[in-house]
Design a protein around this motif. Structure first.
Motif, PDB file in Angstrom:
ATOM      1  N   HIS A 163      99.939  44.319  61.309  1.00  0.00           N
ATOM      2  CA  HIS A 163      99.410  42.957  61.476  1.00  0.00           C
ATOM      3  C   HIS A 163     100.263  42.088  62.422  1.00  0.00           C
ATOM      4  O   HIS A 163      99.727  41.363  63.265  1.00  0.00           O
ATOM      5  CB  HIS A 163      99.316  42.291  60.094  1.00  0.00           C
ATOM      6  CG  HIS A 163      98.691  40.944  60.105  1.00  0.00           C
ATOM      7  ND1 HIS A 163      97.334  40.749  60.253  1.00  0.00           N
ATOM      8  CD2 HIS A 163      99.238  39.703  59.994  1.00  0.00           C
ATOM      9  CE1 HIS A 163      97.073  39.451  60.227  1.00  0.00           C
ATOM     10  NE2 HIS A 163      98.204  38.794  60.072  1.00  0.00           N
ATOM     11  N   HIS A 192      99.373  39.938  65.941  1.00  0.00           N
ATOM     12  CA  HIS A 192      99.628  38.533  66.299  1.00  0.00           C
ATOM     13  C   HIS A 192     100.318  38.451  67.666  1.00  0.00           C
ATOM     14  O   HIS A 192      99.988  37.590  68.488  1.00  0.00           O
ATOM     15  CB  HIS A 192     100.514  37.860  65.245  1.00  0.00           C
ATOM     16  CG  HIS A 192      99.738  37.285  64.099  1.00  0.00           C
ATOM     17  ND1 HIS A 192      98.779  36.309  64.265  1.00  0.00           N
ATOM     18  CD2 HIS A 192      99.779  37.548  62.761  1.00  0.00           C
ATOM     19  CE1 HIS A 192      98.270  35.995  63.085  1.00  0.00           C
ATOM     20  NE2 HIS A 192      98.852  36.729  62.153  1.00  0.00           N
ATOM     21  N   ASP A 204      94.509  34.482  61.864  1.00  0.00           N
ATOM     22  CA  ASP A 204      94.089  35.888  61.746  1.00  0.00           C
ATOM     23  C   ASP A 204      92.724  36.104  62.393  1.00  0.00           C
ATOM     24  O   ASP A 204      91.781  35.348  62.169  1.00  0.00           O
ATOM     25  CB  ASP A 204      94.039  36.280  60.260  1.00  0.00           C
ATOM     26  CG  ASP A 204      95.433  36.382  59.670  1.00  0.00           C
ATOM     27  OD1 ASP A 204      96.409  36.385  60.449  1.00  0.00           O
ATOM     28  OD2 ASP A 204      95.542  36.461  58.432  1.00  0.00           O
TER      29      ASP A 204
HETATM   30 ZN    ZN Z   1      98.390  36.715  60.201  1.00  0.00          ZN
END
Ligand code: ZN
Ligand code: KG4
Length: 336
Positions: free
Chosen positions: A111, A115, A302
């Motif tokens: 993750h 980003h 996100d």
């Molecule tokens: Zn995030």
């Protein structure tokens, strides 16, 4: 190469179709915030259930918006770590099923690297190596990005993440979850020098952060004031919190850049939407003559476009997974 990206690590069910990583054909984000707001934070089981309900519709919508079919996809990229385990498993299992049914590669994406990759979408000229400040609801890291797929963590939080600190301070001030954006808005009307908040000394690494003392100081100040029947100046406290967090994040990043010789600085993660963090980092980089890259607001939180993008670079580096891929709640970005 067309990649379908899938992201379900927290409270956003997201899917995206990208071409060669940086050209986004579609990006769909279905947020669960309204539901979690009632509880003052993300309820993991609710998050998993909503992902299960939403994922097929979100993927369908991403394909429709991109005007592609599932058979057009050359690979499926999915966030497999870190995050809420039950939430991650929904995306991982969905992506695994798709990749097996299609006979197309499955690409695991960390993750945090997603980003960071949001910046490649916005700034195609950006190339590693560089120094990256990642600040989100779950993470606060200073990372050396050595290549598209190789990362070294040189500083991290010892306790709360920067986003978590924003959210907890916001809650103490009576703002709904997630409160970071409310602190940001209220700050515009406040004086950041009104409340003196503690900046902790962190023993050990000079690049590590600690935000829990700041959170406790804000909560105590608010409670003490209410016990004495005094009023807290919300805008002033919000501005003080934002300034303190921004200064902490930026000063350590500048220190690391100076010590390690980086002249290219990148910002990533949900907290990169914060106007105080953005302006403090911009001024510090200008002062030091560093080049600065920040994601546009649309790519700070996100989303799956960033996952599809990093998926492309992972695939180029030969990083793929088989049907044994599992989700992992905690995993260092160095392990990918
Ligand atoms: Zn995030
Ligand atoms: O990256 P993200 O969407 O999710 C995680 O990976 O954790 O980050 C969410 C965090 C939340 O704590 C949220 O309050 C914070 O980013 N955030 C902000 C702002 N927008 C989002 N914090 C401060 N100011 C903002 N404008």
């Amino acid at each position: 190469m067309l990649i379908l990206g899938i992201e379900t690590s927290c409270d956003e069910t997201a899917a995206s179709v990208s071409y060669n990583g940086t050209t986004i054909l579609s990006s769909v984000v279905s947020t669960q915030i309204e539901e979690h707001k009632k509880y003052g934070g993300v309820v993991p089981e609710i998050a998993s259930r909503r992902h299960s309900e939403n994922i097929l519709g979100v993927v369908r919508e991403a394909l429709e918006k991109a005007e592609k079919t599932i058979d057009d996809m050359d690979a499926v990229a999915v966030t497999y770590a870190p995050g809420l385990i039950g939430a991650l498993l929904v995306g991982v299992n969905f992506a695994k099923g798709l990749s097996m049914a299609l006979g197309k590669p499955l690409i695991p994406v960390h993750h945090i690297t997603g980003h960071i990759a949001a910046n490649y979408i916005a700034h195609p000229e950006l190339k590693p190596p560089y120094l990256c400040l990642v600040a989100s609801g779950g993470h606060s890291h200073i990372i050396e990005v050595l290549s598209y797929t190789s990362f070294r963590v040189i500083g991290k939080t010892r306790d709360d993440a920067a986003g978590e600190c924003f959210d907890k301070c916001a809650r103490a001030l009576g703002f709904p979850y997630p409160g970071g954006v409310h602190i940001d808005k209220a700050s515009a009307y406040g004086n950041p020098d009104t409340y003196k908040l503690p900046v902790p000394r962190v023993a050990g690494s000079i690049y590590d952060f600690s935000f829990s003392g700041l959170k406790t100081a804000v909560i105590n100040t608010v409670h003490n004031a209410s016990q004495k029947g005094q009023e807290i100046r919300t805008n002033d406290m919000a501005a003080s919190v934002q300034k303190t967090i921004s200064d902490m994040l930026v000063s350590k990043t500048m220190l690391a850049a100076r010590e390690l010789g980086y002249k290219k600085i990148v910002l990533a993660g949900g907290v990169s939407a914060n106007s105080g963090v953005r302006s403090t980092l911009t001024m510090a980089c200008e002062k030091n003559g560093y080049e600065l890259f920040m994601p546009p607001l649309s790519l700070c939180g996100d989303n799956a476009a960033m996952i599809a993008c990093q998926g492309y670079y992972n695939y180029q580096a030969g990083i793929t997974a088989d049907e044994g891929l599992n989700a992992t709640a905690t995993l260092s970005v160095e392990k990918l």
